[in-house]
Design a protein around this motif. Structure first.
Motif, PDB file in Angstrom:
ATOM      1  N   UNK A  50       1.019  -0.871  -0.132  1.00 33.26           N
ATOM      2  CA  UNK A  50      -0.047   0.009   0.011  1.00 33.26           C
ATOM      3  C   UNK A  50       0.943   1.204  -0.120  1.00 33.26           C
ATOM      4  N   UNK A  51       2.007   1.269   0.770  1.00 31.65           N
ATOM      5  CA  UNK A  51       2.842   2.470   0.828  1.00 31.65           C
ATOM      6  C   UNK A  51       3.550   2.650  -0.464  1.00 31.65           C
TER       7      UNK A  51
ATOM      8  N   UNK B 153       3.902   5.925  -5.440  1.00 30.52           N
ATOM      9  CA  UNK B 153       3.852   5.769  -6.874  1.00 30.52           C
ATOM     10  C   UNK B 153       2.835   6.720  -7.476  1.00 30.52           C
ATOM     11  N   UNK B 154       1.315   6.681  -6.768  1.00 31.44           N
ATOM     12  CA  UNK B 154       0.434   7.426  -7.252  1.00 31.44           C
ATOM     13  C   UNK B 154       0.751   9.011  -6.940  1.00 31.44           C
ATOM     14  N   UNK B 155       1.331   9.228  -5.707  1.00 31.51           N
ATOM     15  CA  UNK B 155       1.588  10.661  -5.604  1.00 31.51           C
ATOM     16  C   UNK B 155       2.881  11.312  -6.405  1.00 31.51           C
ATOM     17  N   UNK B 156       3.711  10.467  -6.631  1.00 34.67           N
ATOM     18  CA  UNK B 156       4.751  10.874  -7.510  1.00 34.67           C
ATOM     19  C   UNK B 156       4.320  11.136  -9.233  1.00 34.67           C
TER      20      UNK B 156
ATOM     21  N   UNK C 228      -4.275  13.698  -6.135  1.00 32.06           N
ATOM     22  CA  UNK C 228      -3.369  13.823  -5.006  1.00 32.06           C
ATOM     23  C   UNK C 228      -4.000  12.698  -4.008  1.00 32.06           C
ATOM     24  N   UNK C 229      -3.859  11.454  -4.178  1.00 33.77           N
ATOM     25  CA  UNK C 229      -4.751  10.614  -3.195  1.00 33.77           C
ATOM     26  C   UNK C 229      -3.902  10.546  -1.927  1.00 33.77           C
ATOM     27  N   UNK C 230      -4.832  10.282  -0.886  1.00 38.45           N
ATOM     28  CA  UNK C 230      -4.381  10.025   0.460  1.00 38.45           C
ATOM     29  C   UNK C 230      -4.367   8.523   0.909  1.00 38.45           C
TER      30      UNK C 230
ATOM     31  N   UNK D  77      -7.116   5.645  -0.661  1.00 35.82           N
ATOM     32  CA  UNK D  77      -6.835   4.524  -1.102  1.00 35.82           C
ATOM     33  C   UNK D  77      -7.544   3.225  -0.265  1.00 35.82           C
ATOM     34  N   UNK D  78      -7.515   3.426   0.994  1.00 37.64           N
ATOM     35  CA  UNK D  78      -8.225   2.355   1.936  1.00 37.64           C
ATOM     36  C   UNK D  78      -9.642   2.227   1.450  1.00 37.64           C
ATOM     37  N   UNK D  79     -10.220   3.344   1.414  1.00 33.47           N
ATOM     38  CA  UNK D  79     -11.851   3.290   1.209  1.00 33.47           C
ATOM     39  C   UNK D  79     -12.083   3.007  -0.077  1.00 33.47           C
TER      40      UNK D  79
END
Length: 77
Positions: free
Chosen positions: A47-48, A53-56, A63-65, A69-71
């Motif tokens: 997950x990290x 990767x998504x934030x980069x 801009x996911x948090x 992602x968990x939801x």
């Protein structure tokens, strides 16, 4: 009375999620405590890495948090 077409539309996804939960539960029952701990750690690491990767690549993913992602993941588990 619920709209039967709407209920039928969501049924395949619900069945698939129930099947996956059952398989996961069976697998976990066969694991030792250490194996379950390691599996949870691998899940957290994955997950990290996905979040990083998504934030980069925020131009593609926004801009996911971690909460976002968990939801989203809960929809499929």
């Amino acid at each position: 009375m619920p709209d039967l077409v709407e209920v039928a539309h969501h049924l395949p996804g619900r069945v698939k999620r129930a099947e996956l939960r059952s398989i996961r539960s069976q697998l976990q029952r066969g694991m030792s405590d250490e194996q379950r701990r390691q599996e949870r750690q691998v899940e957290r690491d994955q997950m990290a890495a996905i979040l990083d990767l998504m934030q980069k690549n925020s131009d593609k993913f926004g801009s996911p948090s971690l909460d976002d992602m968990q939801s989203q993941l809960k929809l499929y588990m």
